[in-house]
Each structure stands twice: as structure tokens, then as C-alpha cells.
Design an enzyme around this catalytic site. Structure first.
Site, PDB file in Angstrom:
ATOM      1  N   ASP A   1     -39.487 -13.386-127.903  1.00 48.79           N
ATOM      2  CA  ASP A   1     -40.336 -13.622-126.726  1.00 48.79           C
ATOM      3  C   ASP A   1     -40.458 -12.342-125.892  1.00 48.79           C
ATOM      4  OD1 ASP A   1     -40.780 -16.322-127.291  1.00 48.79           O
ATOM      5  OD2 ASP A   1     -40.429 -16.941-125.215  1.00 48.79           O
TER       6      ASP A   1
ATOM      7  N   ASP B   1     -27.336  -7.334-125.732  1.00 44.60           N
ATOM      8  CA  ASP B   1     -27.697  -7.020-124.342  1.00 44.60           C
ATOM      9  C   ASP B   1     -28.358  -5.648-124.263  1.00 44.60           C
ATOM     10  OD1 ASP B   1     -25.224  -5.956-125.087  1.00 44.60           O
ATOM     11  OD2 ASP B   1     -24.284  -6.250-123.127  1.00 44.60           O
TER      12      ASP B   1
ATOM     13  N   TYR C   1     -28.043 -22.877-133.493  1.00 37.86           N
ATOM     14  CA  TYR C   1     -29.108 -23.874-133.543  1.00 37.86           C
ATOM     15  C   TYR C   1     -28.732 -25.073-134.411  1.00 37.86           C
ATOM     16  CZ  TYR C   1     -33.154 -21.659-131.283  1.00 37.86           C
ATOM     17  OH  TYR C   1     -34.043 -21.159-130.383  1.00 37.86           O
TER      18      TYR C   1
ATOM     19  N   LYS D   1     -23.479  -9.328-131.418  1.00 43.62           N
ATOM     20  CA  LYS D   1     -22.613  -9.332-130.236  1.00 43.62           C
ATOM     21  C   LYS D   1     -21.184  -9.246-130.769  1.00 43.62           C
ATOM     22  CE  LYS D   1     -22.025  -9.603-125.759  1.00 43.62           C
ATOM     23  NZ  LYS D   1     -22.463  -8.564-124.809  1.00 43.62           N
TER      24      LYS D   1
ATOM     25  N   ASP E   1     -34.611 -15.679-131.176  1.00 47.94           N
ATOM     26  CA  ASP E   1     -35.489 -16.506-130.340  1.00 47.94           C
ATOM     27  C   ASP E   1     -35.788 -15.771-129.037  1.00 47.94           C
ATOM     28  OD1 ASP E   1     -36.849 -18.851-129.413  1.00 47.94           O
ATOM     29  OD2 ASP E   1     -35.082 -19.316-128.201  1.00 47.94           O
TER      30      ASP E   1
HETATM   31  C1  IPM Z   1     -39.555 -20.622-131.358  1.00 49.39           C
HETATM   32  C2  IPM Z   1     -39.403 -21.775-130.406  1.00 49.39           C
HETATM   33  C3  IPM Z   1     -38.495 -22.819-131.041  1.00 49.39           C
HETATM   34  C4  IPM Z   1     -37.147 -22.169-131.242  1.00 49.39           C
HETATM   35  C5  IPM Z   1     -38.395 -24.150-130.280  1.00 49.39           C
HETATM   36  C6  IPM Z   1     -39.743 -24.768-130.049  1.00 49.39           C
HETATM   37  C7  IPM Z   1     -37.488 -25.123-130.972  1.00 49.39           C
HETATM   38  O1  IPM Z   1     -38.923 -21.337-129.179  1.00 49.39           O
HETATM   39  O2  IPM Z   1     -40.073 -20.839-132.469  1.00 49.39           O
HETATM   40  O3  IPM Z   1     -39.178 -19.512-130.998  1.00 49.39           O
HETATM   41  O4  IPM Z   1     -36.313 -22.171-130.328  1.00 49.39           O
HETATM   42  O5  IPM Z   1     -36.919 -21.646-132.324  1.00 49.39           O
HETATM   43 MG    MG Z   2     -38.775 -19.211-129.022  1.00 51.66          MG
END
Ligand code: IPM
Ligand code: MG
Length: 363
Positions: free
Chosen positions: A251, A223, A135, A190, A247
Site C-alpha cells: 500500500d 521499519d 494471516y 524483522k 500487505d
Molecule cells: C490486500 C488486501 C487483503 C489483504 C484483505 C482484503 C484481506 O488488503 O490484498 O492487500 O490483507 O491481503
Molecule cells: Mg492490503
């Protein structure tokens, strides 16, 4: 105590307004100040993280953040896009430790895309390193390739990197968090392919051996971790990883619980000063309609009370109020489904927030 309120874009303003109602009813004598951030700040001041907003964020003890981003800013140069506001705050404030709990409320088990028995009682904590990795690694950019498969072709590149102190400090956070839970850490890497993550694995192993022999440590390739998270999520306790993998896995973990609309997060610096935001984004498709779920933001406020403001009782009260509102059957669209739940009622953003406030007044 001073709390900076940064609602941002899309549903950010609506959900933060509900969390502010909750903060007010707690009567904590905290001072609040609101500022623009993200696309809203770009439109008003020409930058997603204006000087004034950054100054306020730095001066505050804690930050309540909504969400940033809208499709209409997709064409802007990267440095001016709304996402740069949250990335800039993380970097400039040194918010390296990201806590993303994924909890499946018993009332919402049906909302998960997985079989109820796989997620019922799920309670995992993702700890994501937040200021390093690909990042933020330099150099990055576009150039003409001098080697590779197509020398002379246009190419883009990013740099994945972690230094020893960066890995050590987040490893301490993960192991210490595990001690307050089930004492088990899964470090996700990884190492079979990437130099950066072989180093990650080595450093985590060393920190563990030197300080945390009482905590169970397991290493897992990313993975496989992605697969195990949907196969047997309850086998995890603390999932500990870098910025990029965190990240993605956060999710995935969020969806196990039924809705990303329920998941709070905390991003802390070395002194536990923090930025608190829902794990979800700005959802421009439903912005302004009053239908977004404010609970992730309200639960983020609870994390703020616990981690930064030293008010664990108030935090527990907020969490209990959310629990009661769900038990009473209130559901925003993301956690409601036709016919599958008896005695539930579909409500909007403000009605959900008001219900939490009412539950707090009567507790
Ligand atoms: C998160 C989001 C952010 C990230 C974006 C909005 C930059 O997806 O907080 O997970 O990738 O960290
Ligand atoms: Mg995110």
C-alpha cells in the site's frame, strides 16, 4: 482457455466490466464465466465464497477478480465477512506468489505525494508471500490469559509462522523475477525481533548462496524499508517479503506512484495459474457512481495475458493502450487534480474503459 470473472463488491463490478470489454476486443477465444463473490455472494447464498464460485475458480485457467468488502458486513462473524473470499481463494488455490508492481507513469508524476524527482521513472516490484505468516498461522483466537502482564484477563492471539519450504519456494520466485529486471532483491524482515523472520533471513540467504549468486541480495528490517521507500524509492528493484509486511509495504509503494487506482497484481500458484486483481479495494464510498479508475483492473488483465495465458504480445498491446490514453489526457478522479495539469480531461469509469478499447482498435 477459461477465465473466471469474479467482480465482487463495491466498485468491483464497474471496473471488472471495463476489463471485460478489453478482453472482448482482444478476441482471444477465451471462454468466460461470471460468479458472485464476497458480500454479494453472502447476500445471495449466505457465504462469501460459495461452493459454486470456488469450483469455478478451481476449474478456470485464470481468475479476474474485482474487489470485496463493504462496511455493512463489518459486524458479521469473521468467517462470513467478504474478505474471507479472497483469503479463501488464495489458500484453497495455493496462490502463494503475489506480484505487485509499482510503476510511476511519467504522465502521472504530479499525482504522487512525493516530490516528482523522487518518483519519476519509479519501477519496483513487490513480491509478497501470500498463503502463510500471521494471516493463516494457527492457533489463533480469544482466551483467558494464563500468563503475560495480566493473567486472568481476556486476550486475543495470532500465530506468526513460516516453514522452510514456504520460504524457499517464494525466494525462488523473487530471485527469478529479479533476473528478468535489474538483478537486485531486497529481502524485508524483522530478524532483530522475530524468530520467524530470523528464519526467513537465514533461508533466503541459503537459497541465494546455493542458486542465485549472480543476483544482488540485500536484507532490510521492515521499519527501515518503510522509511527508505519514501526517502529514496528508486533505490529498490524487487522488494521481497512475507504476507503481513507485504500487505503494508505494497500500500505504501502504491501511493508513491500517485494512485492505487493504477496498480495491478497477480497471485500465482506453482504452475503459474493465477488470480488477477487490482491492488486497491472495493471503495464503497464511490461505488455505483461510475467514477472509479478501471486501469488497475485492465492492467491486471495484461498481467494475466503475460503470466498465465501465454500472450505477451496482447499484454504489451493493452499496456501500450493504457499509456496512450493517459498521454491523451484522460484522467479519472483519483489521478486528476485541478489546475496542475494542462490538456487533461476528467472522465468516468466507462469512458476510461472505452478509450482503452478504442486505442486497441486503432493500434
Ligand atoms: C490486500 C488486501 C487483503 C489483504 C484483505 C482484503 C484481506 O488488503 O490484498 O492487500 O490483507 O491481503
Ligand atoms: Mg492490503
Amino acid at each position: 482457455m477459461k477465465i473466471a470473472i469474479l467482480p465482487g463488491d463495491g466498485i468491483g463490478t464497474e471496473i471488472v466490466a471495463e476489463a471485460v470489454k478489453v478482453l472482448q476486443v482482444l478476441d482471444l477465444k477465451a471462454e468466460t464465466e461470471t460468479a458472485l463473490v464476497g458480500g454479494a455472494a453472502y447476500e445471495a447464498h449466505g457465504h462469501p465464497l460459495p461452493e459454486g464460485t470456488l469450483k469455478l475458480a478451481k476449474a478456470a485457467d485464470a481468475i479476474l477478480f474485482g474487489a470485496v468488502g463493504d462496511w455493512k458486513f463489518d459486524k458479521l462473524e469473521r468467517a462470513l465477512r467478504p474478505e474471507q473470499a479472497i483469503l479463501g481463494l488464495r489458500k484453497q488455490l495455493g496462490l502463494f506468489a503475489n506480484f505487485r508492481p509499482a510503476l510511476c507513469y511519467p504522465q502521472l508524476t504530479h499525482a504522487s505525494s512525493l516530490k516528482p524527482e523522487l518518483v519519476a521513472g519509479l519501477d519496483i516490484l513487490i513480491i509478497r508471500e501470500l498463503t502463510g505468516d500471521i494471516y493463516f498461522g494457527q492457533p489463533r483466537g480469544r482466551r483467558t490469559a494464563v500468563d503475560g502482564h495480566f493473567p486472568g484477563a481476556e486476550e486475543a492471539f495470532d500465530t506468526m509462522r513460516y516453514s522452510r519450504p514456504e520460504i524457499e519456494r517464494i525466494a525462488h520466485v523473487a530471485f527469478q523475477a529479479a533476473r528478468k529486471r535489474s538483478n537486485k532483491v531486497t529481502s524485508v524482515d524483522k530478524a532483530n525481533v522475530l524468530e520467524t523472520f530470523q528464519f526467513w533471513k537465514d533461508v533466503v540467504t541459503e537459497v541465494h548462496a546455493a542458486h542465485y549468486a549472480d543476483v544482488e541480495l540485500q536484507h532490510m528490517y521492515v521499519d527501515n524499508a518503510a522509511m527508505q521507500l519514501v526517502k529514496a524509492p528508486k533505490a529498490f528493484d524487487v522488494v521481497f517479503t512475507g504476507n503481513m509486511f507485504g500487505d503494508i509495504l505494497s500500500d505504501e509503494a502504491a501511493m508513491l506512484t500517485g494512485s492505487i487506482g493504477m496498480l495491478p497484481s497477480a497471485s500465482l500458484d506453482k504452475n503459474n495459474k493465477g488470480l488477477y486483481e487490482p491492488s486497491h479495494g472495493s471503495a464503497p464510498d464511490i461505488a455505483g457512481k461510475g467514477v472509479a479508475n478501471p486501469l488497475a483492473t485492465i492492467l491486471s488483465l495484461a498481467m494475466m495475458l503475460r503470466f498465465t495465458l501465454g500472450q505477451p504480445e496482447a499484454a504489451a498491446r493493452v499496456e501500450a493502450a493504457v499509456d496512450r490514453v493517459l498521454t491523451a489526457g484522460l484522467r479519472t478522479g483519483d489521478i486528476w487534480s485541478e489546475g496542475t495539469q494542462q490538456n487533461t480531461r476528467r472522465v468516468g469509469t466507462a469512458e476510461m474503459g472505452d478509450a482503452v478499447v478504442a486505442a486497441l482498435k486503432n493500434d
